[in-house]
Scaffold this motif. Sequence first.
Motif, PDB file in Angstrom:
ATOM      1  N   ASP A 233      12.717  -5.017  -3.513  1.00  0.00           N
ATOM      2  CA  ASP A 233      12.581  -5.874  -5.066  1.00  0.00           C
ATOM      3  C   ASP A 233      11.576  -6.520  -4.842  1.00  0.00           C
ATOM      4  OD1 ASP A 233      15.020  -5.287  -6.100  1.00  0.00           O
ATOM      5  OD2 ASP A 233      16.130  -7.031  -4.938  1.00  0.00           O
ATOM      6  N   THR A 234      10.580  -6.580  -3.649  1.00  0.00           N
ATOM      7  CA  THR A 234       9.463  -7.613  -3.779  1.00  0.00           C
ATOM      8  C   THR A 234       8.092  -6.799  -3.292  1.00  0.00           C
ATOM      9  OG1 THR A 234       9.855  -8.281  -1.360  1.00  0.00           O
ATOM     10  CG2 THR A 234      10.710  -9.530  -3.044  1.00  0.00           C
ATOM     11  N   ALA A 235       8.342  -5.766  -2.372  1.00  0.00           N
ATOM     12  CA  ALA A 235       7.076  -5.094  -1.987  1.00  0.00           C
ATOM     13  C   ALA A 235       6.402  -4.109  -2.830  1.00  0.00           C
ATOM     14  CB  ALA A 235       7.369  -4.284  -0.659  1.00  0.00           C
ATOM     15  N   ASP A 236       5.373  -3.611  -2.774  1.00  0.00           N
ATOM     16  CA  ASP A 236       4.824  -2.493  -3.632  1.00  0.00           C
ATOM     17  C   ASP A 236       5.544  -1.224  -2.879  1.00  0.00           C
ATOM     18  OD1 ASP A 236       2.841  -0.236  -3.812  1.00  0.00           O
ATOM     19  OD2 ASP A 236       1.654  -1.475  -4.899  1.00  0.00           O
ATOM     20  N   ARG A 237       6.428  -0.753  -3.748  1.00  0.00           N
ATOM     21  CA  ARG A 237       7.230   0.377  -3.553  1.00  0.00           C
ATOM     22  C   ARG A 237       6.509   1.777  -2.925  1.00  0.00           C
ATOM     23  NH1 ARG A 237      11.155  -0.793  -8.362  1.00  0.00           N
ATOM     24  NH2 ARG A 237      12.231  -2.594  -7.668  1.00  0.00           N
ATOM     25  N   ARG A 238       5.265   1.907  -3.786  1.00  0.00           N
ATOM     26  CA  ARG A 238       4.574   3.318  -3.237  1.00  0.00           C
ATOM     27  C   ARG A 238       4.129   3.208  -1.850  1.00  0.00           C
ATOM     28  NH1 ARG A 238      -0.857   3.622  -3.129  1.00  0.00           N
ATOM     29  NH2 ARG A 238      -1.951   5.603  -3.461  1.00  0.00           N
ATOM     30  N   THR A 239       3.277   1.980  -1.465  1.00  0.00           N
ATOM     31  CA  THR A 239       2.958   1.999  -0.275  1.00  0.00           C
ATOM     32  C   THR A 239       4.203   1.846   0.979  1.00  0.00           C
ATOM     33  OG1 THR A 239       1.253   0.488  -0.780  1.00  0.00           O
ATOM     34  CG2 THR A 239       1.745   0.244   1.456  1.00  0.00           C
ATOM     35  N   PHE A 240       5.335   1.071   0.367  1.00  0.00           N
ATOM     36  CA  PHE A 240       6.331   1.062   1.368  1.00  0.00           C
ATOM     37  C   PHE A 240       6.841   2.206   1.713  1.00  0.00           C
ATOM     38  CE2 PHE A 240      10.965  -0.091   2.072  1.00  0.00           C
ATOM     39  CZ  PHE A 240      10.763  -0.800   3.276  1.00  0.00           C
TER      40      PHE A 240
END
Length: 411
Positions: free
Chosen positions: A77-84
């Motif tokens: 919900d809070t991080a950059d999903r692509r990088t994660f």
Amino acid sequence: MLTRCTMRDLLAPLRSPVYRFLWIASLVSNLGTLMQAVAVAWVMTSLTASPLIVSLVPVATLAPVLLFGLAAGTLADTADRRTFLIGTQLWMMLCAAGMGALVLTGRATPTSLLVLTFALGTGAALNLPAWQSLVQDLVPRERVASAVALNAISFNTGRVLGPVIGGLLVGSIGAAPVFFLNAVSFLGTVLVLSFWSGIAPAARIEGFWRSVGSGLRHARDAAHLHSPFLRLSSFAFGASAPLALLPLLARENLGLGPAEYGSLLGAFGVGSLLGGASSPWLRRLIGPSRIVSSSALAAGISLGLLGSAPDFTLAALALFLGGFAWVLSLVNLNIAVQTSVPAEFRGRIIAIHLTVLQGSFALGSLCAGLVAKRVGIPPTLWIFGAGLAVVALATFRQALPEQATTREGAA
């Protein structure tokens, strides 16, 4: 048989280019994952004949969800999903390669396999909430149910082909190459994500642990989520037994080799694939709540048949029925949760959903191993099958969120 209209609805999410490319990449990755599942199980049965230790493989795979699932949902919900997501994919790739290296050099032990299985499961636990959260970012809301069904089809296409290919490879060239092939299979998803600009995360309005707490409070206070969580936990606990005990059942009770064991998993996958493809039609015909209850009953019957199977043929038919019931239940419970959660809580609620699912599956696998150690594998399957039949009867009148919403609107 699916109507042309239903098939068009099912395939509609593939019109979105990003979803389509990610779906294809995930299909390849799922194929590698299911190939490796055969290799891990077969290597473990060659190292030990203990039902308890063999049943710890799915426990090690799924236990990380209990430890890291809520944190993963908050990050979704809070991080950059692509990088994660790129990071989790690379981590799982390294774990698969590490298992291949241990088997290739003859240094694999039950402990080392369980440790690396746990490490790979940790990557999957961190990956899943962010991955599933993408669905409503990539397709319109009216296509979410079809996208969830397509994701299940992707995974279960891997269930059909992966175990068969994995079993043939283990039997012909050994287990090590299968681990390395799985490591390579993660690269496709990494490449697609690398060329994708990503989805902006939800605004950070509170700290990390406050976000975890607010997600838990939302799940507690959202009464419409309690029924799908309860039904999910009871189904996953009971339906864990066949997959947890199948390696020993195939090797010790039925006298099968790795190729036949892979084919049994393939039969489960064929049933799963057809269950996912039939879901949109069955939702219109009998509704999601009855699908879930009927699936629990069908899964219970499949366990009874599997426990009584004298040969490969009946075992394959039992697993086909179990796979069909498994996916129908999980797809419809997943849809019920995803379509009834506000966007700002989606990652955390999906994480709780996955924690309930995989935690119940891990606990059920452990209990199946303990029971089988005392009474044997066939009686254990009968006991778990009877439990699923009780679950089906007990939950038949429980409504899922979509049905509750429809009734309220009609009132």
